[in-house]
Design a protein around this motif. Structure first.
Motif, PDB file in Angstrom:
ATOM      1  N   ALA A   1      11.946  -8.997   7.360  1.00 12.87           N
ATOM      2  CA  ALA A   1      11.424  -7.930   6.502  1.00 12.87           C
ATOM      3  C   ALA A   1      11.071  -8.465   5.119  1.00 12.87           C
ATOM      4  CB  ALA A   1      12.421  -6.776   6.419  1.00 12.87           C
ATOM      5  N   PRO A   2      10.210  -9.488   5.052  1.00 14.51           N
ATOM      6  CA  PRO A   2       9.894 -10.095   3.760  1.00 14.51           C
ATOM      7  C   PRO A   2       9.148  -9.108   2.859  1.00 14.51           C
ATOM      8  CG  PRO A   2       8.431 -10.933   5.462  1.00 14.51           C
ATOM      9  CD  PRO A   2       9.452 -10.087   6.153  1.00 14.51           C
ATOM     10  N   ALA A   3       9.697  -8.880   1.679  1.00 14.20           N
ATOM     11  CA  ALA A   3       9.182  -7.836   0.785  1.00 14.20           C
ATOM     12  C   ALA A   3       8.048  -8.355  -0.098  1.00 14.20           C
ATOM     13  CB  ALA A   3      10.320  -7.284  -0.058  1.00 14.20           C
ATOM     14  N   LEU A   4       7.010  -8.845   0.539  1.00 17.27           N
ATOM     15  CA  LEU A   4       5.845  -9.334  -0.198  1.00 17.27           C
ATOM     16  C   LEU A   4       5.056  -8.178  -0.816  1.00 17.27           C
ATOM     17  CD1 LEU A   4       4.308 -11.932  -0.901  1.00 17.27           C
ATOM     18  CD2 LEU A   4       2.961 -11.580   1.167  1.00 17.27           C
ATOM     19  N   ARG A   5       5.208  -6.995  -0.252  1.00 20.53           N
ATOM     20  CA  ARG A   5       4.565  -5.784  -0.777  1.00 20.53           C
ATOM     21  C   ARG A   5       5.432  -4.601  -0.371  1.00 20.53           C
ATOM     22  NH1 ARG A   5      -1.025  -3.327   1.469  1.00 20.53           N
ATOM     23  NH2 ARG A   5      -1.020  -1.407   0.258  1.00 20.53           N
ATOM     24  N   LEU A   6       5.733  -3.731  -1.322  1.00 23.08           N
ATOM     25  CA  LEU A   6       6.555  -2.569  -1.023  1.00 23.08           C
ATOM     26  C   LEU A   6       5.710  -1.444  -0.467  1.00 23.08           C
ATOM     27  CD1 LEU A   6       8.894  -2.531  -4.153  1.00 23.08           C
ATOM     28  CD2 LEU A   6       9.334  -3.494  -1.887  1.00 23.08           C
ATOM     29  N   ASN A   7       6.339  -0.615   0.319  1.00 25.64           N
ATOM     30  CA  ASN A   7       5.659   0.538   0.917  1.00 25.64           C
ATOM     31  C   ASN A   7       5.788   1.732  -0.036  1.00 25.64           C
ATOM     32  OD1 ASN A   7       4.190   1.831   2.847  1.00 25.64           O
ATOM     33  ND2 ASN A   7       5.927   2.299   4.159  1.00 25.64           N
ATOM     34  N   GLN A   8       5.250   1.551  -1.233  1.00 23.34           N
ATOM     35  CA  GLN A   8       5.291   2.577  -2.270  1.00 23.34           C
ATOM     36  C   GLN A   8       3.866   2.833  -2.748  1.00 23.34           C
ATOM     37  OE1 GLN A   8       8.135   4.046  -3.835  1.00 23.34           O
ATOM     38  NE2 GLN A   8       9.299   3.169  -2.152  1.00 23.34           N
ATOM     39  N   ASN A   9       3.601   4.061  -3.104  1.00 20.09           N
ATOM     40  CA  ASN A   9       2.274   4.349  -3.644  1.00 20.09           C
ATOM     41  C   ASN A   9       2.218   3.875  -5.098  1.00 20.09           C
ATOM     42  OD1 ASN A   9       2.997   6.509  -5.511  1.00 20.09           O
ATOM     43  ND2 ASN A   9       3.379   7.739  -3.686  1.00 20.09           N
ATOM     44  N   PRO A  10       1.034   3.631  -5.617  1.00 24.83           N
ATOM     45  CA  PRO A  10       0.893   3.095  -6.978  1.00 24.83           C
ATOM     46  C   PRO A  10       1.521   3.992  -8.049  1.00 24.83           C
ATOM     47  CG  PRO A  10      -1.184   2.883  -5.796  1.00 24.83           C
ATOM     48  CD  PRO A  10      -0.256   3.689  -4.920  1.00 24.83           C
ATOM     49  N   VAL A  11       1.476   5.304  -7.853  1.00 23.90           N
ATOM     50  CA  VAL A  11       2.064   6.222  -8.830  1.00 23.90           C
ATOM     51  C   VAL A  11       3.577   6.036  -8.883  1.00 23.90           C
ATOM     52  CG1 VAL A  11       2.429   8.658  -9.402  1.00 23.90           C
ATOM     53  CG2 VAL A  11       0.188   7.886  -8.607  1.00 23.90           C
ATOM     54  N   SER A  12       4.209   5.913  -7.733  1.00 23.10           N
ATOM     55  CA  SER A  12       5.654   5.699  -7.672  1.00 23.10           C
ATOM     56  C   SER A  12       6.044   4.381  -8.343  1.00 23.10           C
ATOM     57  CB  SER A  12       6.117   5.704  -6.210  1.00 23.10           C
ATOM     58  OG  SER A  12       7.472   5.389  -6.108  1.00 23.10           O
ATOM     59  N   LEU A  13       5.280   3.321  -8.082  1.00 21.68           N
ATOM     60  CA  LEU A  13       5.558   2.029  -8.712  1.00 21.68           C
ATOM     61  C   LEU A  13       5.381   2.105 -10.228  1.00 21.68           C
ATOM     62  CD1 LEU A  13       3.898  -0.422  -6.172  1.00 21.68           C
ATOM     63  CD2 LEU A  13       6.333  -0.061  -6.555  1.00 21.68           C
ATOM     64  N   ALA A  14       4.331   2.783 -10.683  1.00 24.96           N
ATOM     65  CA  ALA A  14       4.103   2.929 -12.126  1.00 24.96           C
ATOM     66  C   ALA A  14       5.238   3.727 -12.764  1.00 24.96           C
ATOM     67  CB  ALA A  14       2.750   3.605 -12.379  1.00 24.96           C
ATOM     68  N   PHE A  15       5.694   4.759 -12.074  1.00 20.10           N
ATOM     69  CA  PHE A  15       6.811   5.569 -12.579  1.00 20.10           C
ATOM     70  C   PHE A  15       8.070   4.713 -12.721  1.00 20.10           C
ATOM     71  CE2 PHE A  15      10.542   8.242 -11.606  1.00 20.10           C
ATOM     72  CZ  PHE A  15      10.494   9.077 -12.707  1.00 20.10           C
TER      73      PHE A  15
ATOM     74  N   ASP B   1       1.703  -3.905   6.525  1.00 19.06           N
ATOM     75  CA  ASP B   1       0.698  -4.970   6.586  1.00 19.06           C
ATOM     76  C   ASP B   1       1.265  -6.356   6.273  1.00 19.06           C
ATOM     77  OD1 ASP B   1      -1.182  -3.060   7.164  1.00 19.06           O
ATOM     78  OD2 ASP B   1      -2.065  -3.024   5.152  1.00 19.06           O
ATOM     79  N   VAL B   2       2.470  -6.406   5.700  1.00 20.43           N
ATOM     80  CA  VAL B   2       3.029  -7.677   5.212  1.00 20.43           C
ATOM     81  C   VAL B   2       3.147  -8.746   6.301  1.00 20.43           C
ATOM     82  CG1 VAL B   2       5.097  -8.760   4.239  1.00 20.43           C
ATOM     83  CG2 VAL B   2       4.138  -6.709   3.179  1.00 20.43           C
ATOM     84  N   PRO B   3       3.732  -8.447   7.464  1.00 18.98           N
ATOM     85  CA  PRO B   3       3.850  -9.520   8.473  1.00 18.98           C
ATOM     86  C   PRO B   3       2.502 -10.145   8.844  1.00 18.98           C
ATOM     87  CG  PRO B   3       5.280  -7.708   9.043  1.00 18.98           C
ATOM     88  CD  PRO B   3       4.423  -7.232   7.897  1.00 18.98           C
ATOM     89  N   ASP B   4       1.489  -9.324   9.054  1.00 19.55           N
ATOM     90  CA  ASP B   4       0.177  -9.859   9.413  1.00 19.55           C
ATOM     91  C   ASP B   4      -0.434 -10.653   8.260  1.00 19.55           C
ATOM     92  OD1 ASP B   4       0.128  -8.911  12.036  1.00 19.55           O
ATOM     93  OD2 ASP B   4      -0.702  -6.980  11.424  1.00 19.55           O
ATOM     94  N   THR B   5      -0.241 -10.187   7.030  1.00 18.59           N
ATOM     95  CA  THR B   5      -0.758 -10.911   5.862  1.00 18.59           C
ATOM     96  C   THR B   5      -0.162 -12.305   5.796  1.00 18.59           C
ATOM     97  OG1 THR B   5      -1.092  -8.858   4.612  1.00 18.59           O
ATOM     98  CG2 THR B   5      -0.877 -10.902   3.338  1.00 18.59           C
ATOM     99  N   ILE B   6       1.147 -12.388   5.915  1.00 14.93           N
ATOM    100  CA  ILE B   6       1.804 -13.694   5.870  1.00 14.93           C
ATOM    101  C   ILE B   6       1.323 -14.566   7.026  1.00 14.93           C
ATOM    102  CG2 ILE B   6       4.025 -14.893   6.073  1.00 14.93           C
ATOM    103  CD1 ILE B   6       5.272 -12.443   4.649  1.00 14.93           C
TER     104      ILE B   6
END
Length: 150
Positions: free
Chosen positions: A18-32, A100-105
């Protein structure tokens, strides 16, 4: 682990759970989270009823999340420099890591020995979840494969 593989080519292989190369969060949540991290140390997480012994963290440490986001920016451009055998294991019920992270890596690393395994009954903590025995078996087989390809 991915950055270390780039810095130390003598590393024989990578085991990415479960490599956390990208979180499953929307941009608003991350900005908050970025905005309030200077004022609030953590926000509570909902409790899980999955029956597993380890329930994960009870809070989301905001400064830790910010550091993870910074680390993601360092690691992502380095993927093309990874040549070691790489195993990626991802729980299909993972709500933390973007799907999408596993396929990206997998697509960006340069290893000729690489594999993705999606665990249908597992969440983010794939190495502690319901399919622990299968995860261990797949891991051992991959380690043997990586060692045989040295």
């Amino acid at each position: 682990a991915m950055t270390l593989a780039v810095q130390h080519p003598e590393i024989v292989g990578l085991l990415l759970y479960a490599p956390a190369l990208r979180l499953n969060q929307n941009p608003v949540s991350l900005a908050f989270m970025k905005l309030i991290s200077s004022f609030v140390p953590w926000i509570p997480k909902p409790k899980s009823d999955d029956g597993l012994p380890w329930q994960g963290y009870t809070v989301r440490p905001l400064k830790g999340v910010i550091q993870l986001l910074l680390l993601q920016q360092v690691v992502a451009p380095q993927l093309g420099s990874i040549h070691q055998p790489t195993l990626i294991m991802q729980g299909m019920l993972d709500r933390t890591v973007h799907p999408d992270v596993p396929d990206t890596i997998y697509q960006q690393i340069k290893s000729t020995v690489k594999a993705i395994h999606w665990m249908p009954a597992s969440s983010h903590c794939v190495i502690l979840d319901h399919e622990l025995d299968q995860v261990a078996e797949i891991t051992l087989k991959f380690i043997q494969l990586a060692l045989n390809n040295q």
